[in-house]
Design a protein around this motif. Structure first.
Motif, PDB file in Angstrom:
ATOM      1  N   ALA A   1       5.280 -10.555   5.680  1.00  0.00           N
ATOM      2  CA  ALA A   1       5.202  -9.114   5.401  1.00  0.00           C
ATOM      3  C   ALA A   1       3.952  -8.784   4.601  1.00  0.00           C
ATOM      4  O   ALA A   1       3.717  -9.361   3.543  1.00  0.00           O
ATOM      5  N   ALA A   2       3.169  -7.842   5.108  1.00  0.00           N
ATOM      6  CA  ALA A   2       2.019  -7.350   4.359  1.00  0.00           C
ATOM      7  C   ALA A   2       2.515  -6.414   3.266  1.00  0.00           C
ATOM      8  O   ALA A   2       3.572  -5.799   3.393  1.00  0.00           O
ATOM      9  N   ALA A   3       1.766  -6.308   2.191  1.00  0.00           N
ATOM     10  CA  ALA A   3       2.060  -5.369   1.111  1.00  0.00           C
ATOM     11  C   ALA A   3       0.981  -4.295   1.128  1.00  0.00           C
ATOM     12  O   ALA A   3      -0.182  -4.568   1.423  1.00  0.00           O
ATOM     13  N   PHE A   4       1.378  -3.073   0.797  1.00  0.00           N
ATOM     14  CA  PHE A   4       0.471  -1.935   0.814  1.00  0.00           C
ATOM     15  C   PHE A   4       0.405  -1.334  -0.581  1.00  0.00           C
ATOM     16  O   PHE A   4       1.435  -1.050  -1.186  1.00  0.00           O
ATOM     17  N   PHE A   5      -0.811  -1.128  -1.085  1.00  0.00           N
ATOM     18  CA  PHE A   5      -1.038  -0.497  -2.378  1.00  0.00           C
ATOM     19  C   PHE A   5      -1.558   0.906  -2.094  1.00  0.00           C
ATOM     20  O   PHE A   5      -2.540   1.076  -1.377  1.00  0.00           O
ATOM     21  N   TYR A   6      -0.892   1.932  -2.677  1.00  0.00           N
ATOM     22  CA  TYR A   6      -1.220   3.324  -2.398  1.00  0.00           C
ATOM     23  C   TYR A   6      -1.805   4.021  -3.618  1.00  0.00           C
ATOM     24  O   TYR A   6      -1.407   3.746  -4.745  1.00  0.00           O
ATOM     25  N   GLY A   7      -2.704   4.954  -3.358  1.00  0.00           N
ATOM     26  CA  GLY A   7      -3.296   5.765  -4.409  1.00  0.00           C
ATOM     27  C   GLY A   7      -2.461   7.005  -4.705  1.00  0.00           C
ATOM     28  O   GLY A   7      -1.362   7.199  -4.166  1.00  0.00           O
ATOM     29  N   GLN A   8      -2.995   7.873  -5.542  1.00  0.00           N
ATOM     30  CA  GLN A   8      -2.301   9.060  -6.026  1.00  0.00           C
ATOM     31  C   GLN A   8      -1.825   9.975  -4.898  1.00  0.00           C
ATOM     32  O   GLN A   8      -0.739  10.537  -4.967  1.00  0.00           O
ATOM     33  N   ASN A   9      -2.619  10.130  -3.856  1.00  0.00           N
ATOM     34  CA  ASN A   9      -2.269  11.038  -2.766  1.00  0.00           C
ATOM     35  C   ASN A   9      -1.604  10.326  -1.596  1.00  0.00           C
ATOM     36  O   ASN A   9      -1.528  10.879  -0.500  1.00  0.00           O
ATOM     37  N   GLY A  10      -1.145   9.103  -1.814  1.00  0.00           N
ATOM     38  CA  GLY A  10      -0.455   8.365  -0.764  1.00  0.00           C
ATOM     39  C   GLY A  10      -1.366   7.609   0.195  1.00  0.00           C
ATOM     40  O   GLY A  10      -0.895   7.006   1.146  1.00  0.00           O
ATOM     41  N   GLN A  11      -2.676   7.634  -0.068  1.00  0.00           N
ATOM     42  CA  GLN A  11      -3.600   6.927   0.810  1.00  0.00           C
ATOM     43  C   GLN A  11      -3.528   5.424   0.535  1.00  0.00           C
ATOM     44  O   GLN A  11      -3.340   5.000  -0.585  1.00  0.00           O
ATOM     45  N   VAL A  12      -3.656   4.624   1.604  1.00  0.00           N
ATOM     46  CA  VAL A  12      -3.646   3.168   1.455  1.00  0.00           C
ATOM     47  C   VAL A  12      -4.942   2.742   0.771  1.00  0.00           C
ATOM     48  O   VAL A  12      -6.035   3.038   1.245  1.00  0.00           O
ATOM     49  N   ARG A  13      -4.828   2.054  -0.365  1.00  0.00           N
ATOM     50  CA  ARG A  13      -5.994   1.544  -1.087  1.00  0.00           C
ATOM     51  C   ARG A  13      -6.285   0.110  -0.669  1.00  0.00           C
ATOM     52  O   ARG A  13      -7.423  -0.288  -0.566  1.00  0.00           O
ATOM     53  N   ASP A  14      -5.240  -0.691  -0.479  1.00  0.00           N
ATOM     54  CA  ASP A  14      -5.400  -2.093  -0.080  1.00  0.00           C
ATOM     55  C   ASP A  14      -4.195  -2.543   0.716  1.00  0.00           C
ATOM     56  O   ASP A  14      -3.076  -2.068   0.495  1.00  0.00           O
ATOM     57  N   VAL A  15      -4.439  -3.472   1.624  1.00  0.00           N
ATOM     58  CA  VAL A  15      -3.390  -4.156   2.362  1.00  0.00           C
ATOM     59  C   VAL A  15      -3.528  -5.623   2.002  1.00  0.00           C
ATOM     60  O   VAL A  15      -4.602  -6.210   2.143  1.00  0.00           O
ATOM     61  N   VAL A  16      -2.444  -6.214   1.516  1.00  0.00           N
ATOM     62  CA  VAL A  16      -2.477  -7.609   1.075  1.00  0.00           C
ATOM     63  C   VAL A  16      -1.585  -8.418   2.006  1.00  0.00           C
ATOM     64  O   VAL A  16      -0.365  -8.215   2.047  1.00  0.00           O
ATOM     65  N   LEU A  17      -2.210  -9.305   2.754  1.00  0.00           N
ATOM     66  CA  LEU A  17      -1.470 -10.125   3.703  1.00  0.00           C
ATOM     67  C   LEU A  17      -0.661 -11.192   2.968  1.00  0.00           C
ATOM     68  O   LEU A  17      -0.997 -11.583   1.854  1.00  0.00           O
ATOM     69  N   PRO A  18       0.416 -11.698   3.587  1.00  0.00           N
ATOM     70  CA  PRO A  18       1.267 -12.684   2.919  1.00  0.00           C
ATOM     71  C   PRO A  18       0.571 -14.021   2.715  1.00  0.00           C
ATOM     72  O   PRO A  18      -0.339 -14.376   3.448  1.00  0.00           O
ATOM     73  N   GLU A  19       1.039 -14.719   1.723  1.00  0.00           N
ATOM     74  CA  GLU A  19       0.625 -16.066   1.366  1.00  0.00           C
ATOM     75  C   GLU A  19      -0.838 -16.162   0.949  1.00  0.00           C
ATOM     76  O   GLU A  19      -1.463 -17.198   1.096  1.00  0.00           O
ATOM     77  N   ASN A  20      -1.337 -15.065   0.414  1.00  0.00           N
ATOM     78  CA  ASN A  20      -2.653 -15.128  -0.225  1.00  0.00           C
ATOM     79  C   ASN A  20      -2.509 -15.870  -1.541  1.00  0.00           C
ATOM     80  O   ASN A  20      -1.437 -15.938  -2.113  1.00  0.00           O
ATOM     81  N   ARG A  21      -3.584 -16.354  -2.047  1.00  0.00           N
ATOM     82  CA  ARG A  21      -3.563 -16.919  -3.397  1.00  0.00           C
ATOM     83  C   ARG A  21      -3.545 -15.768  -4.393  1.00  0.00           C
ATOM     84  O   ARG A  21      -3.925 -14.658  -4.058  1.00  0.00           O
ATOM     85  N   PRO A  22      -3.094 -16.042  -5.614  1.00  0.00           N
ATOM     86  CA  PRO A  22      -3.137 -14.974  -6.627  1.00  0.00           C
ATOM     87  C   PRO A  22      -4.558 -14.433  -6.790  1.00  0.00           C
ATOM     88  O   PRO A  22      -5.528 -15.180  -6.645  1.00  0.00           O
ATOM     89  N   PHE A  23      -4.649 -13.146  -7.056  1.00  0.00           N
ATOM     90  CA  PHE A  23      -5.954 -12.516  -7.238  1.00  0.00           C
ATOM     91  C   PHE A  23      -5.889 -11.519  -8.382  1.00  0.00           C
ATOM     92  O   PHE A  23      -4.831 -10.992  -8.705  1.00  0.00           O
ATOM     93  N   THR A  24      -7.040 -11.283  -8.995  1.00  0.00           N
ATOM     94  CA  THR A  24      -7.163 -10.307 -10.071  1.00  0.00           C
ATOM     95  C   THR A  24      -7.306  -8.929  -9.444  1.00  0.00           C
ATOM     96  O   THR A  24      -8.008  -8.771  -8.453  1.00  0.00           O
TER      97      THR A  24
END
Length: 169
Positions: free
Chosen positions: A134-157
């Motif tokens: 499952a991909a994860a989606f990070f959204y901004g204030q107006n609901g726009q997709v800011r980032d899509v994070v694919l599964p099993e990535n390594r930890p990131f800052t």
């Protein structure tokens, strides 16, 4: 359908596909290297505390003005200090953010499929998508997709300040 209409429709479909491919190809910056992995889990190491976070003046002011980061709906979490490992078990999207109310990082374990609203998430932290497929989606204030994070990535800052919600599925 005329030739011009068909070409126009194909052009629109092509443009949409390009946008989708670029969204999934764009990953968060600053991926951690050689992060230890433990039997399906990732070990997250929180970055150094924010500049001045543990100074005496910020500690006294913190009790009055600081609010602890939260998610809604509620999710499990732990507090940890910079440099200490936190286990992100398989099936979770784990997200750590600085908690000025206690002077530690607060790591949330987003396991249930939901759209999580974020409150008081400011500054840099860590994340890892350790979900299965499952991909994860990070959204901004107006609901726009800011980032899509694919599964099993390594930890990131990650800078949480512009993120207002997360969908982990």
């Amino acid at each position: 359908m005329s030739g011009n209409t068909r070409r126009s429709a194909l052009g629109v479909i092509g443009a949409v596909l390009c946008v989708l491919v670029s969204a999934f190809a764009t990953g968060p910056a600053q991926a951690a290297s050689d992060t230890p992995r433990k039997s399906g889990s990732y070990m997250m190491i929180m970055p150094p505390a924010p500049e001045g976070a543990n100074s005496p003046s910020s500690l006294s002011a913190r009790g009055v003005a600081a609010a602890s980061p939260t998610v809604s709906p509620w999710a499990d979490y732990v507090h940890t200090t910079s440099g200490h490992p936190v286990e992100c078990k398989e099936g979770n999207l784990c997200a750590g953010v600085w908690d000025p109310a206690v002077g530690k990082y607060k790591v949330f374990f987003l396991f249930r499929c939901n759209l999580y609203s974020l409150s008081y998430w400011n500054g840099w932290g860590q994340a890892v998508n350790n979900q299965i497929g499952a991909a994860a989606f990070f959204y901004g204030q107006n609901g726009q997709v800011r980032d899509v994070v694919l599964p099993e990535n390594r930890p990131f800052t990650y800078d949480w300040t512009p993120v207002w919600s997360i969908r982990n599925c």
